[in-house]
Design an enzyme around this catalytic site. Structure first.
Site, PDB file in Angstrom:
ATOM      1  CG  ASP A  29      -2.024  -1.028   1.093  1.00 34.16           C
ATOM      2  OD1 ASP A  29      -2.364  -1.363  -0.062  1.00 34.16           O
ATOM      3  OD2 ASP A  29      -2.512  -1.517   2.127  1.00 34.16           O
TER       4      ASP A  29
ATOM      5  N   PRO B  95      -3.570  45.323  14.930  1.00 29.21           N
ATOM      6  CG  PRO B  95      -4.633  44.130  16.617  1.00 29.21           C
ATOM      7  CD  PRO B  95      -4.883  44.749  15.286  1.00 29.21           C
TER       8      PRO B  95
ATOM      9  CG  ASP C 173       3.765  52.936  10.598  1.00 29.93           C
ATOM     10  OD1 ASP C 173       4.305  53.716   9.819  1.00 29.93           O
ATOM     11  OD2 ASP C 173       2.705  53.172  11.208  1.00 29.93           O
TER      12      ASP C 173
ATOM     13  CE  LYS D 296      15.117  48.139  10.979  1.00 34.39           C
ATOM     14  NZ  LYS D 296      14.838  46.920  10.272  1.00 34.39           N
TER      15      LYS D 296
ATOM     16  N   GLY E 245      -2.397  49.303  13.492  1.00 34.12           N
ATOM     17  CA  GLY E 245      -3.701  49.607  14.077  1.00 34.12           C
ATOM     18  C   GLY E 245      -4.634  50.221  13.059  1.00 34.12           C
ATOM     19  CG  ASP E 246      -8.334  53.188  12.269  1.00 27.73           C
ATOM     20  OD1 ASP E 246      -9.191  52.524  11.678  1.00 27.73           O
ATOM     21  OD2 ASP E 246      -8.181  54.419  12.087  1.00 27.73           O
TER      22      ASP E 246
ATOM     23  CB  THR F 249      -7.513  51.351  17.006  1.00 24.95           C
ATOM     24  OG1 THR F 249      -6.481  52.141  17.580  1.00 24.95           O
ATOM     25  CG2 THR F 249      -8.662  51.222  17.993  1.00 24.95           C
ATOM     26  CB  ALA F 250      -3.361  49.520  19.919  1.00 28.86           C
TER      27      ALA F 250
ATOM     28  CG  MET G 208       2.915  56.204  21.235  1.00 24.60           C
ATOM     29  SD  MET G 208       2.883  57.555  20.053  1.00 24.60           S
ATOM     30  CE  MET G 208       1.151  57.938  19.962  1.00 24.60           C
TER      31      MET G 208
HETATM   32  N1  SAH Z   1      -2.524  53.714  14.700  1.00 23.60           N
HETATM   33  C1  SAH Z   1      -2.178  52.853  15.801  1.00 23.60           C
HETATM   34  C2  SAH Z   1      -1.484  53.614  16.918  1.00 23.60           C
HETATM   35  C3  SAH Z   1      -0.139  54.144  16.530  1.00 23.60           C
HETATM   36  S1  SAH Z   1       0.668  54.895  17.866  1.00 23.60           S
HETATM   37  C4  SAH Z   1      -3.438  52.138  16.308  1.00 23.60           C
HETATM   38  O1  SAH Z   1      -4.525  52.474  15.875  1.00 23.60           O
HETATM   39  O2  SAH Z   1      -3.292  51.227  17.102  1.00 23.60           O
HETATM   40  C5  SAH Z   1       1.686  53.588  18.469  1.00 23.60           C
HETATM   41  C6  SAH Z   1       1.177  53.063  19.784  1.00 23.60           C
HETATM   42  O3  SAH Z   1       0.075  52.207  19.580  1.00 23.60           O
HETATM   43  C7  SAH Z   1       2.167  52.205  20.538  1.00 23.60           C
HETATM   44  O4  SAH Z   1       3.088  53.007  21.249  1.00 23.60           O
HETATM   45  C8  SAH Z   1       1.265  51.448  21.469  1.00 23.60           C
HETATM   46  O5  SAH Z   1       0.863  52.228  22.551  1.00 23.60           O
HETATM   47  C9  SAH Z   1       0.047  51.232  20.596  1.00 23.60           C
HETATM   48  N2  SAH Z   1       0.055  49.907  19.940  1.00 23.60           N
HETATM   49  C10 SAH Z   1       0.146  49.623  18.628  1.00 23.60           C
HETATM   50  N3  SAH Z   1       0.071  48.303  18.415  1.00 23.60           N
HETATM   51  C11 SAH Z   1      -0.077  47.723  19.618  1.00 23.60           C
HETATM   52  C12 SAH Z   1      -0.218  46.367  20.079  1.00 23.60           C
HETATM   53  N4  SAH Z   1      -0.213  45.343  19.237  1.00 23.60           N
HETATM   54  N5  SAH Z   1      -0.351  46.157  21.404  1.00 23.60           N
HETATM   55  C13 SAH Z   1      -0.377  47.177  22.280  1.00 23.60           C
HETATM   56  N6  SAH Z   1      -0.227  48.459  21.891  1.00 23.60           N
HETATM   57  C14 SAH Z   1      -0.093  48.740  20.593  1.00 23.60           C
END
Ligand code: SAH
Length: 465
Positions: free
Chosen positions: A22, A226, A249, A271, A303-304, A332-333, A384
């Site tokens: 087989d 995120p 980013d 970078k 995020g957003d 968003t985060a 942040m």
């Molecule tokens: N536009 C992004 C925010 C950018 S500012 C949004 O909507 O989420 C960057 C900050 O977002 C970071 O310093 C942190 O505070 C937060 N952040 C982004 N990704 C994250 C994650 N996966 N977990 C926790 N905080 C996050």
């Protein structure tokens, strides 16, 4: 990667299989799809193998392997389902210089056979390094459904047409042509008029594309979410799939960048030489420059894009240069962070509003309406906020916030390495420095992880301790 996937040229070459049961049949089913010359050595081959031999599909030697039998073979399979015999024939094949696979023996095999989706000449090979055959089969089934059976014939006709299509300028124009052929015109023509009608339709399609005006570039300002690729929107995925240029980013994860079209130029705007971030003006200029050269630019932001993303500056740059743009929102985060602790951002009878704050602004630590925030039941998602934790703590205490107000840090929200640090306003700065968070973190002021989640986490921590 412990195994590197390649496609081996086997047309007219020898592939040798030892065994007639087989396991041998299963491998032969795959091997018979190739244009290789197949030899089987088996004292007691199953009737199906004998039938294949009679039909001239392979050569059957009704005896055990001997030295020299695998001479000049590109591949050799030991499929006797007998450990001792497999080891014996594998050693012979090694000496004959063939690459050896022993069925169900990953450790002693020089190569492994992937799960295969066959739309010849399009072949998809799926490997899991032997770790999860069930997963490979599920992916195979998924792909079988997704790739139309007509893909093979279309690809063969398309291949013969490649030279002619060089009349179109390289890059986007050619890609658009092929994309329309494979996913629209081709399948449609086969459905309506059969495969014979395809070459003529291909000709007509080329004429249409040759006389089409040059495409204008455009910019998608896309939320990457995120970090978990499954939290991308479908629209974001489609944009990544079509992108010519991706400018991202620092916080956008490699798993998400993997989803960009393979030919896309991927630029890390987080970078620059010496680890310095690219200046916003330079990013704006880069976006505009690529769009003006006709590229579909995806500006990928963590995020957003509309939350602490300096989005408006990029939009203004596009407008000033008369470049078309649109926003594709993301998660968003703050949303990912509350999901991680099982809480809502707003809750009846607790808070009817929520503030999205930044710990930092152009001048340093950002000032806010601390008095309002200090009231009972207020909730804020602080972006942040790591470096400004002590400042925020001091301001809120000064304005009379309850020191027992819950504060939760969520690091790497939605990612496999997500970490949650639950503390109080009184202890937040200390808790943060004890935890030494390295990844991006969100500070949730006024929210604690839901009790059940905390219990679960404690159990897990004990288990790992
Ligand atoms: N536009 C992004 C925010 C950018 S500012 C949004 O909507 O989420 C960057 C900050 O977002 C970071 O310093 C942190 O505070 C937060 N952040 C982004 N990704 C994250 C994650 N996966 N977990 C926790 N905080 C996050």
């Amino acid at each position: 990667m412990k195994h590197f996937p390649v496609f081996i040229a086997v047309e007219g070459r020898r592939i040798v299989v030892s065994g007639g049961g087989d396991a041998a049949v299963a491998k032969l089913r795959l091997l018979l799809k190739t244009e290789a010359k197949i030899s089987v050595f088996a004292t007691d081959a199953l009737p199906l193998i004998q039938q294949w031999a009679q039909e001239g599909k392979l050569t059957l030697h009704p005896r055990a392997m001997e030295p020299g039998d695998a001479m000049c073979a590109v591949l050799f399979y030991a499929a006797n389902e007998d450990e001792a015999e497999d080891a014996r024939v594998a050693a012979l094949a090694h000496r004959d210089g063939a690459r050896v696979n022993i069925v169900d023996n990953l450790a002693d095999s020089q190569f492994i056979t992937p799960a295969i989706v066959d739309r010849d000449p399009v072949t998809v090979a799926i490997g899991t390094e032997g770790a999860a055959p069930v997963l490979a089969r599920a992916i195979k089934r998924d792909l079988e459904e997704r790739l139309p059976a007509t893909l093979g014939p279309l690809a063969r006709i398309g291949k013969a047409f490649r030279n002619v299509v060089e009349a179109l300028p390289m890059g986007r124009a050619r890609r658009d042509f092929w994309s329309e052929y494979y996913f629209k015109t081709g399948p449609q023509i086969i459905d309506e008029n059969g495969i014979e009608a395809v070459p003529e339709a291909l000709d007509n399609l080329l004429t249409t594309h040759l006389s089409a005006p040059e495409k204008e570039g455009a910019v998608d300002l896309v939320g990457a979410g995120p970090g978990d690729p499954d939290l991308l929107t479908l629209k974001a995925r489609k944009a990544l799939d079509a992108a010519d240029v991706v400018i991202h980013d620092r916080l956008v994860t490699p798993e998400i960048l993997e989803l960009a079209r393979r030919e896309a130029l991927v630029i890390d705007a987080g970078k620059e030489g010496f680890g310095k971030a690219m200046a916003q003006n330079d990013i704006n200029a880069l976006i505009v420059e690529h769009a003006q050269s006709g590229a579909h630019v995806v500006r990928l932001k963590a995020g957003d894009p509309t939350v602490f993303g300096r989005l408006d500056e990029e939009i203004e740059a596009c407008e000033a240069a008369d470049v078309t743009w649109r926003i594709i929102p993301g998660i968003t985060a703050a949303s990912a962070a509350v999901a991680g602790i099982g809480q809502s951002l707003t809750k009846r009878q607790r808070n009817a509003s929520v503030q999205l704050l930044t710990g930092h602004d152009m001048k340093g630590f950002a000032d806010h309406d601390w008095r309002t925030l200090a009231a009972q039941g207020e909730v804020a998602a602080i972006y942040m906020g790591k470096r400004s934790a002590r400042f925020i703590q001091g301001r809120l205490m000064m304005h009379g916030a309850d020191p027992a107000t819950p504060v939760t840090f969520v690091e790497n929200a939605s990612r496999p390495d997500q970490r949650i640090v639950a503390t109080t306003l009184a202890e937040m700065a200390e808790a943060l420095s004890d935890a030494s968070l390295i990844g991006p973190a969100l500070t949730l002021y006024g929210l604690a992880p839901r009790a059940a989640m905390t219990a679960l986490q404690e159990i897990q921590e004990k288990e790992f301790a």
